[in-house]
Design a protein around this motif. Structure first.
Motif: not given
Length: 144
Positions: A40-42, A66-67, A72-75, A81-82
């Motif tokens: 959902x974050x992505x 935007x930041x 949020x996308x990076x998290x 990945x985790x």
């Protein structure tokens, strides 16, 4: 609907599969949680970033928004990945268990043990299938 994927297997194979599941359950639980939160974050960040960058008119405070969506996308991607890392750990633990179980067999010959261990190491994706074959061969040997 059958909830047990091992229901069609013989009881002695089911017992070993349950032991493997006990070993990998903590890894899979964490991997599932990470995957559940990452998706959902992505999706949310990509959709909102696309709207902000391509559809919304430019405003001065838009950069902060935007930041925030980029973070949020990076998290979300980090959690994804985790999740993959945890799944690989679970795979490694299960393969290690299978190899140790084969090595500890009292009924299998050394040649048979080496054959199955090398098959599992060559193609880890078929480890469960090979382990099931090993257990059935071992069972046949133990009955004689």
């Amino acid at each position: 609907m059958n909830l047990n994927p091992f229901a069609d297997l013989p009881a002695f194979v089911q017992k070993e599969m349950e032991k493997i599941n006990e070993k990998i359950a903590p890894f899979m639980k964490k991997a599932s949680k990470f995957a559940l939160f990452s998706f959902p974050l992505i999706v949310l960040s990509i959709m909102n970033l696309a709207i902000l960058i391509f559809a919304a008119p430019y405003e001065e405070n838009m950069l902060i928004t935007i930041i925030i969506y980029a973070i949020m996308g990076a998290v979300g991607m980090a959690l994804s990945k985790e999740s993959k890392i945890r799944r690989k750990e679970a795979e490694k633990v299960s393969i290690d268990y299978i190899i140790n179980r084969i090595k500890q067999s009292e009924f299998a010959t050394e040649q048979m043990k080496q054959k199955y261990i090398s098959l599992i190491k060559e193609k880890p994706i078929t480890a469960m299938q090979r382990f099931t074959e090993f257990l059935q061969d071992e069972r046949r040997r133990s009955l004689y």
